[in-house]
Design a protein around this motif. Sequence first.
Motif, short mmCIF file in Angstrom:
data_model
loop_
_atom_site.label_atom_id
_atom_site.label_comp_id
_atom_site.label_asym_id
_atom_site.label_seq_id
_atom_site.Cartn_x
_atom_site.Cartn_y
_atom_site.Cartn_z
N ASP A 1 0.83 -1.19 0.00
CA ASP A 1 0.00 0.00 0.00
C ASP A 1 0.87 1.25 0.00
N ALA A 2 0.74 2.07 -1.03
CA ALA A 2 1.57 3.27 -1.17
C ALA A 2 1.36 4.25 -0.02
N ALA A 3 0.15 4.31 0.52
CA ALA A 3 -0.12 5.24 1.63
C ALA A 3 0.65 4.85 2.89
N ILE A 4 0.88 3.56 3.06
CA ILE A 4 1.66 3.09 4.22
C ILE A 4 3.15 3.32 3.98
N MET A 5 3.59 3.07 2.77
CA MET A 5 5.02 3.00 2.48
C MET A 5 5.73 4.36 2.43
N GLY A 6 5.17 5.32 1.71
CA GLY A 6 5.89 6.57 1.50
C GLY A 6 7.27 6.26 0.93
N ASP A 7 8.31 6.85 1.52
CA ASP A 7 9.67 6.57 1.08
C ASP A 7 10.29 5.41 1.86
N GLY A 8 9.49 4.82 2.76
CA GLY A 8 9.95 3.69 3.55
C GLY A 8 10.29 4.03 4.99
N THR A 9 10.25 5.29 5.35
CA THR A 9 10.59 5.69 6.72
C THR A 9 9.70 4.97 7.73
N GLY A 10 10.32 4.30 8.70
CA GLY A 10 9.59 3.60 9.74
C GLY A 10 9.10 2.22 9.36
N ILE A 11 9.45 1.76 8.17
CA ILE A 11 8.98 0.48 7.66
C ILE A 11 10.09 -0.56 7.78
N LEU A 12 9.73 -1.72 8.31
CA LEU A 12 10.63 -2.87 8.34
C LEU A 12 10.31 -3.76 7.14
N VAL A 13 11.26 -3.96 6.27
CA VAL A 13 11.09 -4.88 5.15
C VAL A 13 11.82 -6.17 5.54
N ILE A 14 11.07 -7.27 5.58
CA ILE A 14 11.60 -8.54 6.08
C ILE A 14 11.63 -9.59 4.98
N ASP A 15 12.74 -10.31 4.90
CA ASP A 15 12.85 -11.47 4.02
C ASP A 15 13.56 -12.58 4.78
N ASP A 16 13.44 -13.79 4.27
CA ASP A 16 14.10 -14.92 4.92
C ASP A 16 15.60 -14.88 4.71
N LEU A 17 16.03 -14.47 3.51
CA LEU A 17 17.43 -14.59 3.12
C LEU A 17 17.80 -13.49 2.14
N VAL A 18 19.00 -12.95 2.28
CA VAL A 18 19.57 -12.14 1.22
C VAL A 18 20.69 -12.98 0.61
N ASP A 19 20.60 -13.22 -0.69
CA ASP A 19 21.55 -14.07 -1.40
C ASP A 19 22.48 -13.17 -2.22
N SER A 20 22.08 -12.84 -3.42
CA SER A 20 22.89 -11.94 -4.27
C SER A 20 22.63 -10.48 -3.93
N GLY A 21 21.48 -10.20 -3.31
CA GLY A 21 21.09 -8.84 -2.99
C GLY A 21 20.20 -8.20 -4.04
N LYS A 22 19.94 -8.88 -5.15
CA LYS A 22 19.15 -8.30 -6.24
C LYS A 22 17.73 -7.94 -5.80
N THR A 23 17.09 -8.82 -5.03
CA THR A 23 15.73 -8.54 -4.57
C THR A 23 15.72 -7.32 -3.66
N LEU A 24 16.62 -7.29 -2.68
CA LEU A 24 16.64 -6.15 -1.75
C LEU A 24 17.02 -4.86 -2.46
N GLN A 25 17.91 -4.92 -3.44
CA GLN A 25 18.27 -3.72 -4.20
C GLN A 25 17.05 -3.16 -4.92
N LEU A 26 16.26 -4.03 -5.53
CA LEU A 26 15.05 -3.59 -6.23
C LEU A 26 14.07 -2.92 -5.27
#
Length: 168
Positions: free
Chosen positions: A89-114
């Motif tokens: 939801d764009a209204a929640i996200m804004g520029d990401g301030t205060g948001i925790l983005v959680i994943d199981d694993l960072v491998d190459s980093g491509k997903t997190l970079q995107l």
Amino acid sequence: MNDRLPHEKGFHISWDQIHRDSRALAWRLDGNGPEEGGTWKAVVAITRGGMAPAMIVARELDIRTVDTISVKSYDHKSQSLAEVLKSPDAAIMGDGTGILVIDDLVDSGKTLQLVRDLFPKAHFATVYAKPEGRPDVDTFITEVSQDTWIFFPWDMALQYVQPYRGND
């Protein structure tokens, strides 16, 4: 003859282990958010692997706003170009301030970079990290070698496994 998968190393994670490690991630994140009292506004899980850890982190930190971003970066066991299939939801996200983005694993980093390109001020946390992706994650619990394949509990079924040597 060796019947292993073509990956050099395997790291098998049980449901108990992912729960313990996700709780450890929550403890590490507790009190470090930018909101009053060090809290976080919301958790965003990177689907599908980040859903179980995100649920546990949200519960442990009493975060009621939970959303998902769906990113496809694997075709079965081979990495492909990362693409967003569903945005939070764009209204929640804004520029990401205060948001925790959680994943199981960072491998190459491509997903997190995107995802970081979309939400540059979000805090990125994973349960496990490989060396190539480590610069792309802000907080993680366990580092594994780049050539390790992690077998998550949602990818496995309980069954008998033949020993490496012998028949019993």
